[in-house]
Design a protein around this motif. Structure first.
Motif, PDB file in Angstrom:
ATOM      1  N   ASN A   1       0.948  -1.338   0.281  1.00  0.00           N
ATOM      2  CA  ASN A   1       0.334  -0.046   0.035  1.00  0.00           C
ATOM      3  C   ASN A   1       0.477   0.633   0.411  1.00  0.00           C
ATOM      4  O   ASN A   1       0.809   1.759   0.726  1.00  0.00           O
ATOM      5  N   ASP A   2       1.271   2.142  -1.327  1.00  0.00           N
ATOM      6  CA  ASP A   2       2.199   2.754  -1.377  1.00  0.00           C
ATOM      7  C   ASP A   2       3.028   2.910  -0.137  1.00  0.00           C
ATOM      8  O   ASP A   2       3.802   4.200   0.377  1.00  0.00           O
ATOM      9  N   PRO A   3       3.834   1.930   0.011  1.00  0.00           N
ATOM     10  CA  PRO A   3       5.201   2.363   0.560  1.00  0.00           C
ATOM     11  C   PRO A   3       6.403   2.888   0.158  1.00  0.00           C
ATOM     12  O   PRO A   3       7.494   3.142   1.157  1.00  0.00           O
ATOM     13  N   THR A   4       6.234   3.550  -1.400  1.00  0.00           N
ATOM     14  CA  THR A   4       7.317   4.978  -1.319  1.00  0.00           C
ATOM     15  C   THR A   4       6.293   5.783  -1.030  1.00  0.00           C
ATOM     16  O   THR A   4       6.799   7.142  -1.188  1.00  0.00           O
ATOM     17  N   PHE A   5       5.589   6.005  -0.044  1.00  0.00           N
ATOM     18  CA  PHE A   5       5.079   7.617  -0.012  1.00  0.00           C
ATOM     19  C   PHE A   5       5.929   8.694   0.562  1.00  0.00           C
ATOM     20  O   PHE A   5       6.132   9.548  -0.473  1.00  0.00           O
ATOM     21  N   ASN A   6       6.471   8.322   1.139  1.00  0.00           N
ATOM     22  CA  ASN A   6       7.851   8.975   2.127  1.00  0.00           C
ATOM     23  C   ASN A   6       8.968   8.517   1.590  1.00  0.00           C
ATOM     24  O   ASN A   6      10.043   8.935   2.412  1.00  0.00           O
ATOM     25  N   LEU A   7       8.985   8.103   0.300  1.00  0.00           N
ATOM     26  CA  LEU A   7      10.035   7.981  -0.133  1.00  0.00           C
ATOM     27  C   LEU A   7      11.165   8.605  -1.364  1.00  0.00           C
ATOM     28  O   LEU A   7      10.237   9.173  -2.613  1.00  0.00           O
ATOM     29  N   SER A   8      12.230   8.535  -1.064  1.00  0.00           N
ATOM     30  CA  SER A   8      13.338   9.629  -2.011  1.00  0.00           C
ATOM     31  C   SER A   8      13.463   8.841  -3.518  1.00  0.00           C
ATOM     32  O   SER A   8      12.169   7.407  -3.664  1.00  0.00           O
ATOM     33  N   SER A   9      13.535   9.883  -4.311  1.00  0.00           N
ATOM     34  CA  SER A   9      13.484   8.759  -5.951  1.00  0.00           C
ATOM     35  C   SER A   9      14.732   7.665  -5.812  1.00  0.00           C
ATOM     36  O   SER A   9      14.404   6.575  -6.433  1.00  0.00           O
ATOM     37  N   ASP A  10      15.360   7.867  -5.023  1.00  0.00           N
ATOM     38  CA  ASP A  10      16.758   7.163  -4.880  1.00  0.00           C
ATOM     39  C   ASP A  10      16.009   5.206  -4.296  1.00  0.00           C
ATOM     40  O   ASP A  10      16.215   4.638  -4.727  1.00  0.00           O
ATOM     41  N   ASP A  11      14.992   5.564  -3.477  1.00  0.00           N
ATOM     42  CA  ASP A  11      14.646   4.540  -2.040  1.00  0.00           C
ATOM     43  C   ASP A  11      13.794   3.633  -3.287  1.00  0.00           C
ATOM     44  O   ASP A  11      12.838   3.014  -3.408  1.00  0.00           O
ATOM     45  N   PHE A  12      13.048   4.964  -4.115  1.00  0.00           N
ATOM     46  CA  PHE A  12      11.744   4.738  -5.265  1.00  0.00           C
ATOM     47  C   PHE A  12      12.288   3.725  -6.451  1.00  0.00           C
ATOM     48  O   PHE A  12      11.986   2.219  -6.939  1.00  0.00           O
ATOM     49  N   ASP A  13      13.766   3.706  -7.151  1.00  0.00           N
ATOM     50  CA  ASP A  13      14.906   3.062  -7.483  1.00  0.00           C
ATOM     51  C   ASP A  13      14.711   1.754  -7.417  1.00  0.00           C
ATOM     52  O   ASP A  13      14.312   0.567  -7.270  1.00  0.00           O
ATOM     53  N   ASN A  14      15.290   1.895  -5.432  1.00  0.00           N
ATOM     54  CA  ASN A  14      15.600   0.329  -5.277  1.00  0.00           C
ATOM     55  C   ASN A  14      14.368  -0.422  -4.709  1.00  0.00           C
ATOM     56  O   ASN A  14      14.406  -1.477  -4.647  1.00  0.00           O
ATOM     57  N   PHE A  15      13.557  -0.081  -4.316  1.00  0.00           N
ATOM     58  CA  PHE A  15      11.916  -0.895  -4.346  1.00  0.00           C
ATOM     59  C   PHE A  15      11.576  -1.674  -5.482  1.00  0.00           C
ATOM     60  O   PHE A  15      10.959  -2.810  -5.227  1.00  0.00           O
ATOM     61  N   ARG A  16      11.560  -0.725  -6.594  1.00  0.00           N
ATOM     62  CA  ARG A  16      11.476  -0.877  -8.102  1.00  0.00           C
ATOM     63  C   ARG A  16      12.077  -2.539  -7.890  1.00  0.00           C
ATOM     64  O   ARG A  16      11.959  -3.550  -8.184  1.00  0.00           O
ATOM     65  N   GLU A  17      13.587  -2.609  -7.693  1.00  0.00           N
ATOM     66  CA  GLU A  17      14.435  -3.719  -8.045  1.00  0.00           C
ATOM     67  C   GLU A  17      13.913  -4.423  -7.329  1.00  0.00           C
ATOM     68  O   GLU A  17      14.459  -6.018  -7.484  1.00  0.00           O
ATOM     69  N   PHE A  18      13.466  -4.022  -5.460  1.00  0.00           N
ATOM     70  CA  PHE A  18      13.466  -5.244  -5.160  1.00  0.00           C
ATOM     71  C   PHE A  18      11.590  -6.107  -4.890  1.00  0.00           C
ATOM     72  O   PHE A  18      11.447  -6.783  -5.050  1.00  0.00           O
ATOM     73  N   LEU A  19      10.729  -5.186  -5.769  1.00  0.00           N
ATOM     74  CA  LEU A  19       9.615  -5.792  -6.494  1.00  0.00           C
ATOM     75  C   LEU A  19      10.021  -7.060  -7.666  1.00  0.00           C
ATOM     76  O   LEU A  19       9.373  -8.077  -7.691  1.00  0.00           O
ATOM     77  N   TYR A  20      10.654  -6.940  -8.637  1.00  0.00           N
ATOM     78  CA  TYR A  20      11.242  -7.881  -9.708  1.00  0.00           C
ATOM     79  C   TYR A  20      11.544  -8.429  -8.587  1.00  0.00           C
ATOM     80  O   TYR A  20      12.147  -9.990  -9.272  1.00  0.00           O
ATOM     81  N   THR A  21      12.769  -8.638  -8.280  1.00  0.00           N
ATOM     82  CA  THR A  21      13.523  -9.417  -7.584  1.00  0.00           C
ATOM     83  C   THR A  21      12.391 -10.642  -6.936  1.00  0.00           C
ATOM     84  O   THR A  21      12.612 -12.047  -6.827  1.00  0.00           O
ATOM     85  N   LEU A  22      11.128 -10.163  -6.498  1.00  0.00           N
ATOM     86  CA  LEU A  22      10.417 -11.397  -5.832  1.00  0.00           C
ATOM     87  C   LEU A  22       9.429 -11.717  -7.043  1.00  0.00           C
ATOM     88  O   LEU A  22       9.158 -13.113  -6.642  1.00  0.00           O
ATOM     89  N   LYS A  23       9.183 -11.187  -7.485  1.00  0.00           N
ATOM     90  CA  LYS A  23       8.604 -11.512  -8.978  1.00  0.00           C
ATOM     91  C   LYS A  23       9.653 -12.730  -9.693  1.00  0.00           C
ATOM     92  O   LYS A  23       8.872 -13.229 -10.147  1.00  0.00           O
ATOM     93  N   ASP A  24      10.884 -12.541  -9.960  1.00  0.00           N
ATOM     94  CA  ASP A  24      11.352 -13.416  -9.889  1.00  0.00           C
ATOM     95  C   ASP A  24      11.681 -14.896  -9.093  1.00  0.00           C
ATOM     96  O   ASP A  24      11.454 -15.854 -10.167  1.00  0.00           O
ATOM     97  N   ILE A  25      10.962 -14.750  -8.042  1.00  0.00           N
ATOM     98  CA  ILE A  25      10.779 -15.907  -7.616  1.00  0.00           C
ATOM     99  C   ILE A  25       9.606 -16.912  -6.919  1.00  0.00           C
ATOM    100  O   ILE A  25       9.153 -17.604  -6.699  1.00  0.00           O
ATOM    101  N   GLY A  26       9.003 -16.087  -8.093  1.00  0.00           N
ATOM    102  CA  GLY A  26       7.186 -16.226  -8.333  1.00  0.00           C
ATOM    103  C   GLY A  26       6.128 -15.611  -7.220  1.00  0.00           C
ATOM    104  O   GLY A  26       4.996 -16.173  -6.844  1.00  0.00           O
ATOM    105  N   THR A  27       6.709 -14.635  -6.471  1.00  0.00           N
ATOM    106  CA  THR A  27       5.705 -13.720  -6.003  1.00  0.00           C
ATOM    107  C   THR A  27       4.304 -13.392  -6.749  1.00  0.00           C
ATOM    108  O   THR A  27       4.642 -12.324  -7.445  1.00  0.00           O
ATOM    109  N   THR A  28       3.075 -13.250  -6.593  1.00  0.00           N
ATOM    110  CA  THR A  28       2.433 -13.074  -7.053  1.00  0.00           C
ATOM    111  C   THR A  28       2.439 -11.320  -5.836  1.00  0.00           C
ATOM    112  O   THR A  28       2.114 -10.579  -5.074  1.00  0.00           O
TER     113      THR A  28
END
Lengths: 217, 317
Positions: free
Chosen positions: A162-189
């Motif tokens: 639920n909008d976890p990047t709400f209070n985060l900087s642009s760099d943190d957002f990029d890290n978050f996006r990378e994190f999502l792709y990492t989880l997606k790769d292991i099969g997380t919905t």
């Protein structure tokens, strides 16, 4: 994996309602729902996690209606589901390391495995040097990274963010996006709800818009 | 991160949460440490609040004990000239009027000896005291007070009798006060029960409130509220056990103090060392009732905390 079937939610304050929302999240998919404040984004996540009941319609988890689940099945579902909120949810009296290893402890893993996975996750989120720090002295970005590390060690089947990047900087957002792709790769919905400003940065994601409680394809 | 991505074996390994136990005990100890003031003062305050009821209960049981052991009796003081034979005749007459438990004719010397022993008088004083011959008539507990009163009047009217002393009025008073005791005891029990309930509720609510955010985090990690609130449940049980033990320790001390005071108050000397028996069934039932009421309060508090956990888990800010 998860299916919203004509879900309607009416909140007592009339804010963040959902109207006949139908949404399917296939296994291993990444879905981003964007919407302005009060569009019903939080309700969408809360209904998905079973924290809020639908007034009509149903939520199906692997074709099982969540409202028909018994307590044991529901908590099995919650154990396999990571929920990220706008404000990081951590246990203040634990340090960084203890917070990250907690889900593994609760799952009953062995100490060696817990140590290994926690260390890997700490390195991934760049908090290895802070592993023994108390939570109180950390900033929001660091706290959010601890939450992400918790998700990583859990290897959840479903991630509701639920909008976890709400209070985060642009760099943190990029890290978050990378994190999502990492989880997606292991099969997380994955289902992420957020406001529209940063949605362009997502690739390979199904993007939907929520407008006054209605889902627009 | 490549290693994590490849680690798919554990993807669906959501084992049984035996790890909850470790969390439960560590959290219990944490709660004890953080709330050490409440941990000491809470049960102490509850025991303190129960003192009036325990005192009433002790008094009730003591009055019951007195009633059981103090049978109605008439002491008849005879004139100096009355011979032992005439005294025996008078005793027989009394026995014919009512059922008696025991009739004793006390000779003047025996009476003087008894009084001297009780009051620690010297041998000279014992010689100097002149008591009349006395008949002590003890009746069974269920003797009709009206008959006993008539008998006392009859004996008082006899020319051989100089005086009559009876405990019939005391016995009647004890019987009359019993229903009042039961009423006071019931009110005291209800009052203490309500206090225990409220105290259990507020104690656990106050201790649990700062912990709700943590429990909601646990909820989001898939730990049921019933499990995440277990440290609070254990804390409630421990406080209840301390409360019960405290009452069990305090009660005999109360009884001891009370029996000594009553003996001194009524007899101006200590008659017997009060016996410290094990708590009777009545006391255990009363204490169990108070602890159960306290636990009901704890249950209400836990239930409210569960609702708060759900609320907190769905909060987004």
């Amino acid at each position: 994996m998860l299916r919203y079937d004509n879900v309607t939610v009416t909140n007592s304050n009339g804010f963040g309602n959902l109207k006949n929302v139908s949404l399917e999240l296939p296994s291993g998919s990444l879905t981003v729902v964007i919407g302005s404040s009060g569009a019903g984004k939080s309700s969408l996540i809360d209904v998905g996690a079973g924290l809020k009941k639908c007034n009509s319609g149903r939520l199906l988890v692997e074709n099982k209606d969540i409202s028909q689940m018994n307590s044991k099945s529901y908590f099995s579902f919650l154990k396999a589901t990571a929920i990220l909120k706008k404000k990081p949810r951590l246990i203040e009296r634990f340090n960084v390391y203890e917070n990250i290893r907690l889900p593994l402890l609760l799952q009953g893993h062995r100490a060696k495995y817990i140590r290994l996975e926690t260390t890997k996750a700490l390195e991934y989120v760049g908090l290895r040097h802070k592993e023994l720090s108390p939570i109180k002295g950390l900033n929001t970005s660091q706290k959010m990274r601890i939450n992400l590390a918790q998700c990583l060690v859990r290897k959840p089947r479903l991630l509701l963010a639920n909008d976890p990047t709400f209070n985060l900087s642009s760099d943190d957002f990029d890290n978050f996006r990378e994190f999502l792709y990492t989880l997606k790769d292991i099969g997380t919905t994955i289902l992420v709800v957020m406001d529209s400003s940063r949605v362009g940065k997502f690739k390979n994601a199904k993007i939907k818009t929520l407008w006054r409680g209605e889902l627009i394809p | 991160m490549a290693e994590l991505n490849q680690d798919k074996n554990t993807f669906r390994s959501h084992k049984n949460p035996s790890g909850n136990l470790g969390y439960c005990w560590s959290t219990f100890l944490h709660l004890l440490r953080v709330n050490w003031g409440f941990s000491i003062l809470g049960p102490t305050f509850m025991i303190y609040c129960s003192l009036p009821f325990l005192l009433i209960l002790a008094a009730f049981l003591y009055s019951d004990h007195i009633k059981e052991h103090q049978r109605p009796e008439i002491t008849v003081f005879l004139a100096e000239k009355v011979s032992p034979d005439k005294a025996a005749l008078l005793a027989k007459m009394a026995a014919a009027v009512s059922v008696t438990y025991q009739i004793t004719i006390i000779e003047p010397k025996t009476a003087a000896k008894k009084v001297a022993k009780t009051l620690n008088l010297s041998a000279d004083l014992q010689e100097a005291i002149k008591f009349p011959r006395t008949i002590q008539i003890i009746f069974p507990n269920d003797a009709d007070p009206l008959v006993l009163e008539e008998l006392a009047q009859l004996l008082a009217a006899d020319s051989r009798v100089t005086g009559v002393y009876s405990t019939i009025e005391t016995h009647k008073l004890l019987q009359r006060t019993r229903c009042h005791w039961v009423l006071i005891l019931s009110i005291g029990l209800c009052f203490t029960g309500v206090i225990s309930l409220l105290f259990g509720y507020f104690l656990i609510t106050i201790i649990g409130r700062p912990h709700i955010s943590e429990m909601s985090t646990m909820f989001l990690l898939g730990v049921p509220s019933l499990e995440s609130s277990r440290p609070l449940q254990i804390l409630g049980l421990v406080f209840g056990a301390v409360y019960l033990l405290g009452c069990l320790v305090v009660y005999p001390a109360l009884v001891r103090g009370m029996t000594i005071s009553v003996d001194w108050f009524f007899y101006f000397h200590r008659l017997n060392e009060p016996k410290l028996d094990l708590p009777s069934m009545k006391i255990l039932i009363s204490l169990a009732f108070m602890v159960v009421m306290y636990l009901v309060g704890v249950l209400f508090a836990i239930r409210k905390i569960h609702v708060s956990i759900m609320k907190s888990a769905s909060e987004n800010e």
